[in-house]
Design a protein around this motif. Structure first.
Motif, mmCIF file in Angstrom:
data_model
loop_
_atom_site.group_PDB
_atom_site.id
_atom_site.type_symbol
_atom_site.label_atom_id
_atom_site.label_comp_id
_atom_site.label_asym_id
_atom_site.label_seq_id
_atom_site.Cartn_x
_atom_site.Cartn_y
_atom_site.Cartn_z
ATOM 1 N N GLY A 1 44.981 37.351 30.485
ATOM 2 C CA GLY A 1 43.646 37.724 30.960
ATOM 3 C C GLY A 1 42.685 37.101 30.349
ATOM 4 N N LEU A 2 42.799 36.782 29.099
ATOM 5 C CA LEU A 2 41.669 35.858 28.435
ATOM 6 C C LEU A 2 41.277 34.651 28.981
ATOM 7 C CD1 LEU A 2 42.809 36.703 24.612
ATOM 8 C CD2 LEU A 2 40.485 37.249 25.878
ATOM 9 N N ILE A 3 42.456 33.988 29.564
ATOM 10 C CA ILE A 3 42.511 32.622 30.230
ATOM 11 C C ILE A 3 41.606 32.845 31.711
ATOM 12 C CG2 ILE A 3 43.520 30.894 31.442
ATOM 13 C CD1 ILE A 3 45.862 30.878 29.518
ATOM 14 N N ARG A 4 42.096 33.887 32.257
ATOM 15 C CA ARG A 4 41.350 34.156 33.489
ATOM 16 C C ARG A 4 39.985 34.494 33.388
ATOM 17 N NH1 ARG A 4 46.516 37.190 34.671
ATOM 18 N NH2 ARG A 4 47.377 36.044 36.459
ATOM 19 N N ALA A 5 39.343 34.789 32.069
ATOM 20 C CA ALA A 5 38.133 35.245 32.070
ATOM 21 C C ALA A 5 37.378 33.971 31.704
ATOM 22 C CB ALA A 5 37.959 36.241 30.742
ATOM 23 N N MET A 6 37.933 32.783 31.473
ATOM 24 C CA MET A 6 37.169 31.591 31.341
ATOM 25 C C MET A 6 36.877 31.042 32.537
ATOM 26 S SD MET A 6 39.384 30.040 28.174
ATOM 27 C CE MET A 6 40.366 31.088 27.245
ATOM 28 N N PRO A 7 35.682 30.269 32.805
ATOM 29 C CA PRO A 7 35.356 29.573 34.057
ATOM 30 C C PRO A 7 36.350 28.301 34.263
ATOM 31 C CG PRO A 7 33.433 29.883 32.611
ATOM 32 C CD PRO A 7 34.740 30.301 31.790
ATOM 33 N N PRO A 8 36.477 28.115 35.571
ATOM 34 C CA PRO A 8 37.641 27.079 36.105
ATOM 35 C C PRO A 8 37.049 25.735 35.473
ATOM 36 C CG PRO A 8 37.086 28.518 37.812
ATOM 37 C CD PRO A 8 36.283 29.148 36.899
#
Length: 264
Positions: A172-179
């Motif tokens: 979830g933390l990675i998904r919260a970072m912009p591509p």
């Protein structure tokens, strides 16, 4: 994350430099390897570091000349007050020499007067010879919405953590970072009461994170016959925005660079 109150009272928080910053520790070599990866490979401009556990990785990075060639700003955060105040002390001392015992240098009654947020100037210099701006903030990242707000609002190109095993919702933390965000993190191969997960091989790391990250480099640090630390660099994929993504983008994958070093 695990309970802050329990972590704050743990004995290691009374001697943070001795446990996590001193040259005799595997963490000192981990921090040095992370700084080298940032300087030689990532070349970050604006860095957000979460769960920094005392500020020693930031200290190593801001003493690395290659990092300072590109760096403009470093925001450090922590999840426990003792670690946060130790980091604030390091920043207030212009990131003192990493070999100096900061447990002794930091007065017992010292408290960062401006917490929860403190802006300081480090001794790092950018390519124009100007001081790099650094900051220390108290941020609870157990909620991925906080990460999303921090990343989206501050235009960081690089996110760093030396404590990724301590977070339950790592994906979830990675998904919260912009591509496109560079994500540099470390994970261990051993159990601890604060660890949600650990990895025995690079392949295990790839299996968990390659859906969300275009993995570019892993530095495997060996400490004796049993303990390892992995320093990992990846770029957040566009597919990370899809909550149920199961396969990476249909592009030719980069070859993962894998380096192994004995550190103790």
């Amino acid at each position: 994350t695990f309970a802050e109150a329990r972590y704050s009272k743990h004995s290691s928080n009374q001697r943070l430099w001795y446990h996590y910053g001193a040259p005799h520790t595997m963490y000192f070599h981990r921090n040095k390897a992370l700084a080298q990866m940032l300087g030689r490979n990532v070349r970050p401009r604006r860095v957000f570091e979460f769960a920094g556990n005392g500020g020693f990785a930031a200290q190593a990075a801001l003493h690395n000349q290659d990092v300072c060639k590109s760096l403009q700003y470093w925001l450090h955060s922590d999840f426990a007050k003792p670690a946060l105040e130790h980091a604030a002390f390091l920043f207030s001392q212009s990131l003192m020499d990493p070999s100096l015992n900061s447990d002794r240098a930091k007065p017992a009654d010292w408290a960062a007067p401006e917490l929860p947020y403190m802006t300081v100037i480090s001794n790092a210099k950018d390519t124009g010879g100007r001081p790099v701006c650094g900051a220390v903030a108290r941020i609870d990242l157990s909620d991925t919405a906080v990460m999303r707000a921090v990343c989206a609002g501050s235009q960081f190109d690089t996110v760093v953590t030396i404590s990724f095993e301590h977070f339950g919702d790592d994906l979830g933390l990675i998904r919260a970072m912009p591509p496109g965000t560079n994500f540099v993190f470390t994970v261990p191969n051993f159990k601890a009461w604060t660890h949600f997960r650990w990895f025995q091989t690079v392949e295990e790391i790839q299996h968990r994170y390659q859906i969300l990250l275009e993995l570019r480099m892993v530095h495997e640090l060996l400490c004796g016959p049993k303990k390892k630390k992995f320093v990992v660099w990846g770029a957040v994929r566009h597919s990370a925005l899809t909550p149920n993504a199961t396969t990476p983008n249909a592009t030719t994958p980069r070859r993962l660079r894998h380096k192994v070093s004995e550190i103790c």
